[in-house]
Enzyme design. Sequence first.
Site, PDB file in Angstrom:
ATOM      1  N   TYR A 146       0.815  -1.222   0.000  1.00  0.00           N
ATOM      2  CA  TYR A 146       0.000   0.000   0.000  1.00  0.00           C
ATOM      3  C   TYR A 146       0.845   1.267   0.000  1.00  0.00           C
ATOM      4  O   TYR A 146       0.346   2.348  -0.279  1.00  0.00           O
ATOM      5  CB  TYR A 146      -0.949   0.017   1.205  1.00  0.00           C
ATOM      6  CG  TYR A 146      -1.966  -1.114   1.228  1.00  0.00           C
ATOM      7  CD1 TYR A 146      -2.112  -1.976   0.156  1.00  0.00           C
ATOM      8  CD2 TYR A 146      -2.783  -1.316   2.333  1.00  0.00           C
ATOM      9  CE1 TYR A 146      -3.025  -3.007   0.183  1.00  0.00           C
ATOM     10  CE2 TYR A 146      -3.708  -2.344   2.361  1.00  0.00           C
ATOM     11  CZ  TYR A 146      -3.818  -3.197   1.282  1.00  0.00           C
ATOM     12  OH  TYR A 146      -4.734  -4.224   1.321  1.00  0.00           O
ATOM     13  N   LYS A 195       4.066 -15.324   2.682  1.00  0.00           N
ATOM     14  CA  LYS A 195       3.959 -16.113   1.448  1.00  0.00           C
ATOM     15  C   LYS A 195       5.398 -16.416   1.026  1.00  0.00           C
ATOM     16  O   LYS A 195       5.856 -16.047  -0.068  1.00  0.00           O
ATOM     17  CB  LYS A 195       3.179 -15.294   0.395  1.00  0.00           C
ATOM     18  CG  LYS A 195       2.828 -16.042  -0.860  1.00  0.00           C
ATOM     19  CD  LYS A 195       1.738 -17.075  -0.668  1.00  0.00           C
ATOM     20  CE  LYS A 195       1.472 -17.832  -1.961  1.00  0.00           C
ATOM     21  NZ  LYS A 195       0.656 -19.036  -1.775  1.00  0.00           N
ATOM     22  N   ASP A 227      -2.351 -18.253   2.419  1.00  0.00           N
ATOM     23  CA  ASP A 227      -3.531 -18.957   1.880  1.00  0.00           C
ATOM     24  C   ASP A 227      -4.029 -19.996   2.879  1.00  0.00           C
ATOM     25  O   ASP A 227      -5.239 -20.123   3.121  1.00  0.00           O
ATOM     26  CB  ASP A 227      -3.227 -19.594   0.504  1.00  0.00           C
ATOM     27  CG  ASP A 227      -1.820 -20.160   0.399  1.00  0.00           C
ATOM     28  OD1 ASP A 227      -1.037 -20.011   1.361  1.00  0.00           O
ATOM     29  OD2 ASP A 227      -1.489 -20.759  -0.634  1.00  0.00           O
ATOM     30  N   ASP A 251      -4.799  -6.743   6.254  1.00  0.00           N
ATOM     31  CA  ASP A 251      -6.035  -6.051   5.885  1.00  0.00           C
ATOM     32  C   ASP A 251      -7.125  -7.091   5.612  1.00  0.00           C
ATOM     33  O   ASP A 251      -8.250  -7.028   6.126  1.00  0.00           O
ATOM     34  CB  ASP A 251      -5.744  -5.225   4.613  1.00  0.00           C
ATOM     35  CG  ASP A 251      -6.885  -4.305   4.236  1.00  0.00           C
ATOM     36  OD1 ASP A 251      -7.853  -4.206   5.020  1.00  0.00           O
ATOM     37  OD2 ASP A 251      -6.809  -3.690   3.156  1.00  0.00           O
ATOM     38  N   ASP A 255     -10.223  -8.597   8.479  1.00  0.00           N
ATOM     39  CA  ASP A 255     -11.659  -8.499   8.173  1.00  0.00           C
ATOM     40  C   ASP A 255     -12.320  -9.884   8.198  1.00  0.00           C
ATOM     41  O   ASP A 255     -13.451 -10.031   8.656  1.00  0.00           O
ATOM     42  CB  ASP A 255     -11.891  -7.834   6.810  1.00  0.00           C
ATOM     43  CG  ASP A 255     -12.030  -6.327   6.951  1.00  0.00           C
ATOM     44  OD1 ASP A 255     -11.675  -5.812   8.034  1.00  0.00           O
ATOM     45  OD2 ASP A 255     -12.486  -5.663   6.002  1.00  0.00           O
TER      46      ASP A 255
END
Length: 360
Positions: A146, A195, A227, A251, A255
């Site tokens: 980001y 990852k 994942d 992020d 959620d």
Amino acid sequence: MEKNIAVIKGDGIGPEIVTEAMKVLDKVAVKFGHKFNYEQLLMGGCSIDANGVPLTDETIERCKASDAVLMGSIGGNTTTSPWYKLPADKRPEAGLLGLRKALGLFANLRPCVLYKQLSEACPLKKEIADKGFDMLIMRELTGGLYFGERKTEPVNGVMTAIDTLKYDENEIRRIAKKAFDVAMQRRKKVTSVDKANVLDSSRLWRKVVDEVSKEYPEVTLEHMLVDNSAMQLVKDPAQFDVMVTENMFGDILSDEASMITGSIGMLASASMNETSFGLYEPSGGSAPDIAGQNKANPIATILSAAMMLRYSFKMDKEADAVENAVNRTLEDGYRTGDIMSEGMTLVSCSEMGDKIAERI
Ligand code: NAD
């Protein structure tokens, strides 16, 4: 102990829910012999109305001078409020982003707890929900994809977009330390999510987290691919204590974890810098649809205040007292509208604050 708390009540339901959190903190002060001094500051829509800007230098300075910041929520109805006719950098949310940046808050802490009294609201299968869960997701807030360089341009005649995911070892080390520190105050387990089978940034992440873990021999560390983490969160959330991860993975996973608790009015959060300083606020927004009606659920804000006691003031007993009081209030059947179910007693925002304060 005496502590100075900067209070930003904000907009919408903000003033209602923060007033209840202060009621509970006042009870903690009496019960445990502390003194909490509050300084009320403006930020968000109310600051636009008073000062023409969502965040003033004075609010930043006063927050910096405090021991911690307790916040409600900011913003209004994004289609009807005149605040949203302003340019993006003058809107209420720009105040919050500016404040987080000015205070150097790089770690976002989001506890996700399934209260057994509310387990019916959990969208997971009953046998998973019945086990309950109590985890904390720590998301890096100021680096990664980001904040990396980005551009969109033609490459060999084909329009191409590039985003850059960059972390240096210092950014990783400070969030890893924060995760281990928090785990020491919890069940002493850290799951670091990356990852590393694909990304260089994740391989460095894993190496630095391993190094930091050596300073915390009491904490169990595991690495998990992002994942798999997304799957494990819905398959067996009870396995997690502290999950630490980079900005974008955090992020998404925070959620996902929030959703499985089933209720936005219960979700606390904190953003911290390298010291014990933090900004504590509910995860939800300013809920303009119910603002001013004494209907909002103040529990997320009260639990955020408990996080402030635990992580900024190192008052574990006091934080436990607040969390236990919330639990007992739910056990006694009191519910605000958002978590109401058959057979329970409907209470207003201020009554919920009273019930919790009484149980401290
Ligand atoms: P919201 O979280 O304010 O509301 C979504 C739904 O959840 C609404 O139905 C609301 O009534 C309900 N809700 C939220 N908190 C509740 C509580 N404590 N008790 C009972 N019900 C609750 O999200 P939104 O409607 O998308 O956004 C409203 C405003 O809040 C916007 O201006 C948005 O930008 C702002 N916002 C601010 C923050 C923040 O201050 N950190 C975070 C998210 C959104």
